[in-house]
Write a protein that holds these residues in place. Structure first.
Motif, PDB file in Angstrom:
ATOM      1  N   LEU A  16       0.849  -1.188   0.000  1.00 31.32           N
ATOM      2  CA  LEU A  16       0.000   0.000   0.000  1.00 31.32           C
ATOM      3  C   LEU A  16       0.887   1.241   0.000  1.00 31.32           C
ATOM      4  N   THR A  17       0.499   2.270  -0.770  1.00 34.23           N
ATOM      5  CA  THR A  17       1.312   3.479  -0.841  1.00 34.23           C
ATOM      6  C   THR A  17       0.619   4.715  -0.286  1.00 34.23           C
ATOM      7  N   ARG A  18      -0.714   4.694  -0.220  1.00 30.67           N
ATOM      8  CA  ARG A  18      -1.439   5.886   0.225  1.00 30.67           C
ATOM      9  C   ARG A  18      -2.528   5.504   1.222  1.00 30.67           C
ATOM     10  N   TYR A  19      -2.661   6.321   2.278  1.00 32.70           N
ATOM     11  CA  TYR A  19      -3.690   6.084   3.292  1.00 32.70           C
ATOM     12  C   TYR A  19      -4.537   7.330   3.453  1.00 32.70           C
ATOM     13  N   HIS A  20      -5.850   7.107   3.499  1.00 35.86           N
ATOM     14  CA  HIS A  20      -6.801   8.212   3.605  1.00 35.86           C
ATOM     15  C   HIS A  20      -7.421   8.251   4.992  1.00 35.86           C
ATOM     16  N   HIS A  21      -7.401   9.445   5.595  1.00 32.55           N
ATOM     17  CA  HIS A  21      -8.061   9.635   6.893  1.00 32.55           C
ATOM     18  C   HIS A  21      -8.382  11.124   7.031  1.00 32.55           C
ATOM     19  N   ASN A  22      -9.649  11.480   6.954  1.00 30.26           N
ATOM     20  CA  ASN A  22     -10.034  12.886   6.951  1.00 30.26           C
ATOM     21  C   ASN A  22      -9.937  13.530   8.338  1.00 30.26           C
ATOM     22  N   LEU A  23      -9.534  14.793   8.347  1.00 31.15           N
ATOM     23  CA  LEU A  23      -9.628  15.608   9.569  1.00 31.15           C
ATOM     24  C   LEU A  23     -11.027  16.185   9.723  1.00 31.15           C
ATOM     25  N   GLU A  24     -11.777  16.256   8.636  1.00 35.40           N
ATOM     26  CA  GLU A  24     -13.180  16.664   8.543  1.00 35.40           C
ATOM     27  C   GLU A  24     -13.412  18.171   8.525  1.00 35.40           C
ATOM     28  N   THR A  25     -12.871  18.913   9.505  1.00 30.62           N
ATOM     29  CA  THR A  25     -13.120  20.350   9.567  1.00 30.62           C
ATOM     30  C   THR A  25     -12.065  20.979  10.467  1.00 30.62           C
ATOM     31  N   ALA A  26     -12.200  22.262  10.726  1.00 27.26           N
ATOM     32  CA  ALA A  26     -11.235  22.942  11.589  1.00 27.26           C
ATOM     33  C   ALA A  26     -11.264  22.354  13.000  1.00 27.26           C
ATOM     34  N   GLN A  27     -10.118  22.374  13.660  1.00 34.02           N
ATOM     35  CA  GLN A  27     -10.031  21.841  15.021  1.00 34.02           C
ATOM     36  C   GLN A  27     -11.010  22.552  15.960  1.00 34.02           C
ATOM     37  N   SER A  28     -11.200  23.850  15.780  1.00 28.96           N
ATOM     38  CA  SER A  28     -12.086  24.618  16.660  1.00 28.96           C
ATOM     39  C   SER A  28     -13.553  24.275  16.455  1.00 28.96           C
ATOM     40  N   TYR A  29     -13.916  23.874  15.220  1.00 30.19           N
ATOM     41  CA  TYR A  29     -15.329  23.583  14.930  1.00 30.19           C
ATOM     42  C   TYR A  29     -15.672  22.113  15.132  1.00 30.19           C
ATOM     43  N   TYR A  30     -14.672  21.260  15.090  1.00 28.87           N
ATOM     44  CA  TYR A  30     -14.866  19.815  15.114  1.00 28.87           C
ATOM     45  C   TYR A  30     -15.753  19.320  16.262  1.00 28.87           C
ATOM     46  N   PRO A  31     -15.586  19.796  17.518  1.00 29.36           N
ATOM     47  CA  PRO A  31     -16.414  19.268  18.619  1.00 29.36           C
ATOM     48  C   PRO A  31     -17.915  19.498  18.424  1.00 29.36           C
ATOM     49  N   ARG A  32     -18.290  20.402  17.528  1.00 24.86           N
ATOM     50  CA  ARG A  32     -19.711  20.670  17.292  1.00 24.86           C
ATOM     51  C   ARG A  32     -20.351  19.627  16.386  1.00 24.86           C
ATOM     52  N   VAL A  33     -19.512  18.806  15.717  1.00 28.61           N
ATOM     53  CA  VAL A  33     -20.072  17.829  14.777  1.00 28.61           C
ATOM     54  C   VAL A  33     -19.667  16.390  15.065  1.00 28.61           C
ATOM     55  N   CYS A  34     -18.678  16.169  15.929  1.00 25.90           N
ATOM     56  CA  CYS A  34     -18.245  14.804  16.194  1.00 25.90           C
ATOM     57  C   CYS A  34     -17.764  14.657  17.627  1.00 25.90           C
ATOM     58  N   THR A  35     -18.214  13.587  18.294  1.00 22.00           N
ATOM     59  CA  THR A  35     -17.787  13.309  19.667  1.00 22.00           C
ATOM     60  C   THR A  35     -17.216  11.900  19.832  1.00 22.00           C
ATOM     61  N   THR A  36     -17.235  11.082  18.772  1.00 21.13           N
ATOM     62  CA  THR A  36     -16.770   9.701  18.898  1.00 21.13           C
ATOM     63  C   THR A  36     -15.253   9.586  18.906  1.00 21.13           C
ATOM     64  N   GLN A  37     -14.578  10.571  18.328  1.00 16.51           N
ATOM     65  CA  GLN A  37     -13.131  10.669  18.468  1.00 16.51           C
ATOM     66  C   GLN A  37     -12.755  12.135  18.333  1.00 16.51           C
ATOM     67  N   THR A  38     -11.609  12.508  18.840  1.00 14.27           N
ATOM     68  CA  THR A  38     -11.206  13.903  18.809  1.00 14.27           C
ATOM     69  C   THR A  38     -10.488  14.246  17.511  1.00 14.27           C
TER      70      THR A  38
END
Length: 242
Positions: A74-96
């Motif tokens: 495997l040469t490439r791995y995908h894992h999204n940050l999703e959004t800005a660190q400051s906004y992230y807690p408003r949309v996701c709580t299952t992981q930081t």
């Protein structure tokens, strides 16, 4: 995770198309050890010309697991940050957000190219979008998938207003300005949000797209996407850049 024979068959079928990468994507927090061993076997058995074109999005893997996948080709791995660190807690709580960032860093340390982007239209501000782009820049991410929210009924964001095509195109332009050397890949929500203006993504600054279906929604067909690219005077094909 699909049966080994089915997974191999689908990879080889997609490899016959003029696409640079073939994504293996699973749901859940991460693959278990048995699934990881199966995937390593599938990767190792692929033709040498196909294996480098496979990328994977398998959740929050450990350093050892990522190193095993790199060892299998495997040469490439995908894992999204999703959004800005400051906004992230408003949309996701299952992981930081930090846990997501750390997975990206582990992938890079394992010798894998990191593919990491996010989802727009969550209610984030332009300031959040700018901060998000600079976070990716600071991490050295060169492959950025850009998704636009397609609200689903009976989900917390069901009532979120869909972005206009114009705003989505401005987001692409913003990311191109901040990440001038990155591959900006337009992915989920493209048909819904951009509609008849999909072809404008290239003028806005995108230089890649995900074709076929997405995680939970149908996408545009490969033939339609190839026709759209050709109509813009562009060429889709396999290249050597990682």
């Amino acid at each position: 995770l699909l049966p080994d024979a089915t997974l191999r068959e689908r990879i080889l079928k997609l490899a016959a198309l003029p696409v640079n990468h073939i994504g293996i994507v699973t749901s859940g927090a991460a693959l278990n050890e048995e699934e990881l061993a199966r995937l390593r076997r599938v990767l190792a058995a692929l033709p040498d010309a196909v294996r480098p074109r496979v990328c994977a999005s398998l959740g929050r893997l450990t350093s050892s697991q990522l190193e095993q996948l790199a060892g299998a080709g495997l040469t490439r791995y995908h894992h999204n940050l999703e959004t800005a660190q400051s906004y992230y807690p408003r949309v996701c709580t299952t992981q930081t957000w930090a846990q997501r960032r750390d997975t990206v860093l582990r992938a890079r340390r394992a010798g894998l190219t990191a593919c990491s982007g996010g989802l727009f239209g969550l209610g984030e501000s332009w300031e959040d979008r700018i901060a998000f782009a600079f976070s990716l820049k600071e991490l050295g991410v060169r492959h950025v998938p850009m998704n636009f929210l397609h609200p689903h009924p009976q989900t917390p964001l069901a009532g979120q207003e869909i972005l206009s095509a114009g705003e989505a195109l401005r987001i692409i332009a913003l990311f191109r300005h901040i990440l001038p050397e990155a591959t900006l890949r337009i992915c989920g929500g493209r048909p819904t949000v951009l509609g008849a203006r999909q072809h404008e993504i290239f003028v806005a600054g995108a230089n890649a797209l995900m074709t076929g279906d997405y995680l939970t929604t149908h996408g545009q067909g490969v033939e339609e996407d190839l026709a759209m690219i050709e109509a813009q005077g562009l060429e889709a094909g396999i290249h050597a850049r990682r």
